[in-house]
Design an enzyme around this catalytic site. Structure first.
Site, mmCIF file in Angstrom:
data_model
loop_
_atom_site.group_PDB
_atom_site.id
_atom_site.type_symbol
_atom_site.label_atom_id
_atom_site.label_comp_id
_atom_site.label_asym_id
_atom_site.label_seq_id
_atom_site.Cartn_x
_atom_site.Cartn_y
_atom_site.Cartn_z
ATOM 1 N N THR A 71 17.460 -22.403 -27.354
ATOM 2 C CA THR A 71 17.775 -22.914 -28.057
ATOM 3 C C THR A 71 18.538 -23.016 -28.918
ATOM 4 O O THR A 71 19.106 -23.888 -29.602
ATOM 5 C CB THR A 71 16.838 -24.631 -27.381
ATOM 6 O OG1 THR A 71 16.610 -24.613 -26.042
ATOM 7 C CG2 THR A 71 17.766 -26.269 -27.673
ATOM 8 N N GLY A 117 6.590 -24.708 -33.934
ATOM 9 C CA GLY A 117 6.154 -24.437 -32.695
ATOM 10 C C GLY A 117 5.416 -23.612 -33.507
ATOM 11 O O GLY A 117 3.992 -23.252 -33.053
ATOM 12 N N HIS A 132 2.296 -34.957 -35.388
ATOM 13 C CA HIS A 132 3.168 -35.039 -36.681
ATOM 14 C C HIS A 132 2.716 -35.609 -38.242
ATOM 15 O O HIS A 132 3.802 -35.213 -38.800
ATOM 16 C CB HIS A 132 4.239 -35.559 -35.635
ATOM 17 C CG HIS A 132 4.938 -36.327 -34.358
ATOM 18 N ND1 HIS A 132 3.868 -36.275 -33.127
ATOM 19 C CD2 HIS A 132 5.089 -34.831 -34.201
ATOM 20 C CE1 HIS A 132 4.716 -36.416 -32.363
ATOM 21 N NE2 HIS A 132 5.091 -35.034 -32.388
ATOM 22 N N GLY A 133 2.044 -36.420 -37.422
ATOM 23 C CA GLY A 133 1.454 -37.103 -39.337
ATOM 24 C C GLY A 133 1.055 -35.971 -39.630
ATOM 25 O O GLY A 133 1.695 -35.751 -41.462
ATOM 26 N N HIS A 153 15.196 -37.606 -29.564
ATOM 27 C CA HIS A 153 13.943 -38.800 -29.966
ATOM 28 C C HIS A 153 14.109 -39.711 -30.365
ATOM 29 O O HIS A 153 15.125 -39.721 -31.315
ATOM 30 C CB HIS A 153 12.547 -37.692 -30.440
ATOM 31 C CG HIS A 153 12.258 -35.941 -30.529
ATOM 32 N ND1 HIS A 153 11.655 -36.484 -29.405
ATOM 33 C CD2 HIS A 153 12.896 -35.260 -31.177
ATOM 34 C CE1 HIS A 153 11.280 -34.627 -29.271
ATOM 35 N NE2 HIS A 153 12.731 -34.183 -30.094
ATOM 36 N N CYS A 156 11.594 -30.698 -34.893
ATOM 37 C CA CYS A 156 12.711 -31.269 -35.287
ATOM 38 C C CYS A 156 12.359 -32.558 -35.864
ATOM 39 O O CYS A 156 13.197 -33.418 -36.031
ATOM 40 C CB CYS A 156 13.025 -31.150 -34.320
ATOM 41 S SG CYS A 156 12.034 -31.353 -32.966
ATOM 42 N N ASN A 157 11.280 -33.208 -35.024
ATOM 43 C CA ASN A 157 10.289 -34.532 -35.623
ATOM 44 C C ASN A 157 10.200 -34.385 -37.383
ATOM 45 O O ASN A 157 10.835 -36.111 -38.177
ATOM 46 C CB ASN A 157 9.365 -34.947 -34.580
ATOM 47 C CG ASN A 157 9.736 -35.690 -33.127
ATOM 48 O OD1 ASN A 157 10.730 -36.012 -33.366
ATOM 49 N ND2 ASN A 157 9.909 -35.155 -32.423
HETATM 50 P P1 NAD Z 1 13.696 -21.657 -26.287
HETATM 51 O O1 NAD Z 1 12.968 -21.043 -24.899
HETATM 52 O O2 NAD Z 1 14.656 -22.196 -25.698
HETATM 53 O O3 NAD Z 1 14.156 -20.366 -26.369
HETATM 54 C C1 NAD Z 1 13.124 -18.896 -26.883
HETATM 55 C C2 NAD Z 1 13.923 -17.309 -26.834
HETATM 56 O O4 NAD Z 1 13.113 -16.267 -27.303
HETATM 57 C C3 NAD Z 1 14.160 -17.674 -25.074
HETATM 58 O O5 NAD Z 1 15.493 -17.458 -25.241
HETATM 59 C C4 NAD Z 1 13.177 -16.513 -24.689
HETATM 60 O O6 NAD Z 1 13.534 -15.684 -23.749
HETATM 61 C C5 NAD Z 1 13.786 -15.788 -26.023
HETATM 62 N N1 NAD Z 1 12.118 -15.181 -26.039
HETATM 63 C C6 NAD Z 1 10.822 -15.284 -25.875
HETATM 64 N N2 NAD Z 1 9.738 -14.254 -25.938
HETATM 65 C C7 NAD Z 1 10.342 -13.378 -27.025
HETATM 66 C C8 NAD Z 1 10.131 -12.394 -27.582
HETATM 67 N N3 NAD Z 1 9.133 -11.646 -27.385
HETATM 68 N N4 NAD Z 1 10.922 -11.580 -28.718
HETATM 69 C C9 NAD Z 1 12.553 -12.205 -28.721
HETATM 70 N N5 NAD Z 1 12.440 -13.252 -27.828
HETATM 71 C C10 NAD Z 1 12.066 -13.565 -27.331
HETATM 72 O O7 NAD Z 1 12.755 -22.094 -27.712
HETATM 73 P P2 NAD Z 1 13.507 -23.103 -28.361
HETATM 74 O O8 NAD Z 1 13.400 -24.819 -28.036
HETATM 75 O O9 NAD Z 1 14.727 -22.177 -29.641
HETATM 76 O O10 NAD Z 1 12.078 -22.806 -29.496
HETATM 77 C C11 NAD Z 1 11.632 -21.944 -30.504
HETATM 78 C C12 NAD Z 1 10.823 -22.610 -31.643
HETATM 79 O O11 NAD Z 1 11.801 -23.231 -32.205
HETATM 80 C C13 NAD Z 1 10.004 -22.748 -30.926
HETATM 81 O O12 NAD Z 1 8.874 -23.099 -31.987
HETATM 82 C C14 NAD Z 1 10.295 -24.058 -30.614
HETATM 83 O O13 NAD Z 1 8.901 -25.143 -31.678
HETATM 84 C C15 NAD Z 1 10.724 -25.006 -32.281
HETATM 85 N N6 NAD Z 1 12.206 -25.777 -32.260
HETATM 86 C C16 NAD Z 1 12.430 -26.223 -31.228
HETATM 87 C C17 NAD Z 1 12.863 -26.915 -30.886
HETATM 88 C C18 NAD Z 1 13.844 -28.019 -29.146
HETATM 89 O O14 NAD Z 1 13.934 -28.972 -29.251
HETATM 90 N N7 NAD Z 1 13.709 -26.981 -28.415
HETATM 91 C C19 NAD Z 1 13.041 -28.448 -31.283
HETATM 92 C C20 NAD Z 1 13.169 -27.833 -33.325
HETATM 93 C C21 NAD Z 1 11.807 -26.217 -33.588
#
Ligand code: NAD
Length: 336
Positions: free
Chosen positions: A11, A108, A192-193, A218, A138-139
């Site tokens: 994502t 994360g 979050h805080g 959100h 994000c938040n």
């Molecule tokens: P996601 O699951 O959509 O994407 C993660 C990707 O990494 C997947 O394609 C997965 O197959 C891959 N992956 C897993 N293990 C791996 C490894 N060892 N090496 C390489 N690739 C690997 O996750 P996301 O939502 O993109 O979240 C990623 C980070 O961003 C997290 O820390 C999350 O907390 C943070 N985040 C997510 C969001 C959200 O809403 N999606 C918002 C802000 C921050």
């Protein structure tokens, strides 16, 4: 040209890669993936070199060419953006250190994964020349962007925020709730805080979290007690001047996240992404020293420009937050 590697193409990773691609001073060194799923085929279609995070065999079997392993990607990159799932980034930290490659982690991960927790508007300068940074969630990004100008202009005595959180991203078919409204986390304050305090250590902030059955965005219900007493018009004008805050005019008739997403899709934004905090202009209300407002945060998108600025800070391409933010925003189309 800065060569930026993306480790984890989900994502956040695919959005960061596309954002890097349009920057005038950056190029995508390649993306590392574990499996040859639909996102790997998109990476291939975009022309990004694919690197195998977990062995090349699954990609060979799927007839997808790989340029090497994740070690090769880290070695060839000036900066790596780690966008793997929560916890995996921390496990990867030693890889980046081994190759002496500056690395950016996501929200994360725990704060101690990196030298600095990062938000471009609030503390860009702290990350200039650092080895590692963590772009906050994000938040936290949404709250930091809002609180930074309020602190600078009026001082903040106390913030109270209720975060009504989307149950899942659209692709997360296994998450929910699908028919409930949950206090989540039920403990107060929510995490979050304290996360916002990684950006503003002296900030007094209480947060409560909920989860609801939507995948859109959100929504934050915000109350900030200021140290001075501006008018509603003054606060509105201050927030309107911030490039990553979008004040939704009443005339647009946007009553929720659904119409906001429809608006950005109609406007031709990639994936319908909303990079800005979206604040309902008519919700901005000051009573005495108390400010109230509602804002929506697109969880999949608001951290994307922040990752681009973090790349510039770590690589010391510019020491100026303002310059980096302007460059990122112009190239991506933030605020348009
Ligand atoms: P996601 O699951 O959509 O994407 C993660 C990707 O990494 C997947 O394609 C997965 O197959 C891959 N992956 C897993 N293990 C791996 C490894 N060892 N090496 C390489 N690739 C690997 O996750 P996301 O939502 O993109 O979240 C990623 C980070 O961003 C997290 O820390 C999350 O907390 C943070 N985040 C997510 C969001 C959200 O809403 N999606 C918002 C802000 C921050």
């Amino acid at each position: 040209m800065l060569h930026v590697g993306i480790n984890g193409f989900g994502t956040i990773g695919k959005r960061v890669a596309d954002a890097v691609r349009v920057q005038p001073d950056m190029t995508v060194a390649g993306v590392a993936k574990r499996s040859p799923n639909f996102e790997a085929t998109i990476a291939d279609d975009r022309g990004y070199d694919l690197y195998a995070a977990d062995g090349r065999e699954p990609f060979d079997e799927a007839d997808l060419a790989t340029a090497g392993t994740v070690h090769d990607l880290i070695e060839t990159s000036d900066v790596v953006v780690d966008t793997t799932p929560s916890g995996v980034g921390a496990a990867n930290a030693s890889l980046y250190a081994e190759h002496d490659t500056p690395a950016i982690f996501q929200g994360g991960e725990d704060p101690d994964v990196a030298d600095v927790s990062f938000n471009a508007r609030a503390n860009y300068e702290k990350a200039v020349g650092a080895d590692t940074a963590r772009v906050v969630s994000c938040n936290t990004t949404g709250l930091s962007r809002l609180l930074a100008p309020l602190r600078e202009s009026y001082g903040v005595e106390k913030s109270r925020v209720t975060l009504v959180r989307r149950g899942a991203d659209p692709g997360q078919t296994g998450r929910g709730p699908i028919n409930d409204t949950l206090p989540d986390p039920v403990e107060i304050p929510s995490h979050h805080g304290p996360d916002v305090q990684t950006i503003f250590p002296d900030l007094d902030i209480d947060t409560m979290g909920m989860k609801v059955p939507t995948t859109q965005m959100h929504t934050h219900s915000v109350n900030v007690t200021l140290e001075s007493e501006p008018t509603t018009e003054e606060v509105t004008s201050l927030l309107a001047d911030e490039s990553r805050l979008f004040l939704i005019p009443e005339t647009l008739g946007i009553d929720g996240a659904g119409k906001l997403k429809e608006y950005t899709r109609d406007a031709g934004r990639p994936r319908g992404d909303v990079w800005e905090n979206c604040i309902w202009a008519e919700s901005i209300t000051v009573e005495g020293r108390d400010l109230y407002l509602f804002q929506a945060i697109h969880q999949e998108a608001d951290v994307v420009p922040e990752n681009i600025d973090a790349v510039r800070a770590l690589s010391e391409r510019t020491a100026s937050a303002e310059k980096s933010i302007r460059r990122t925003d112009e190239a991506l189309g933030v605020g348009r």
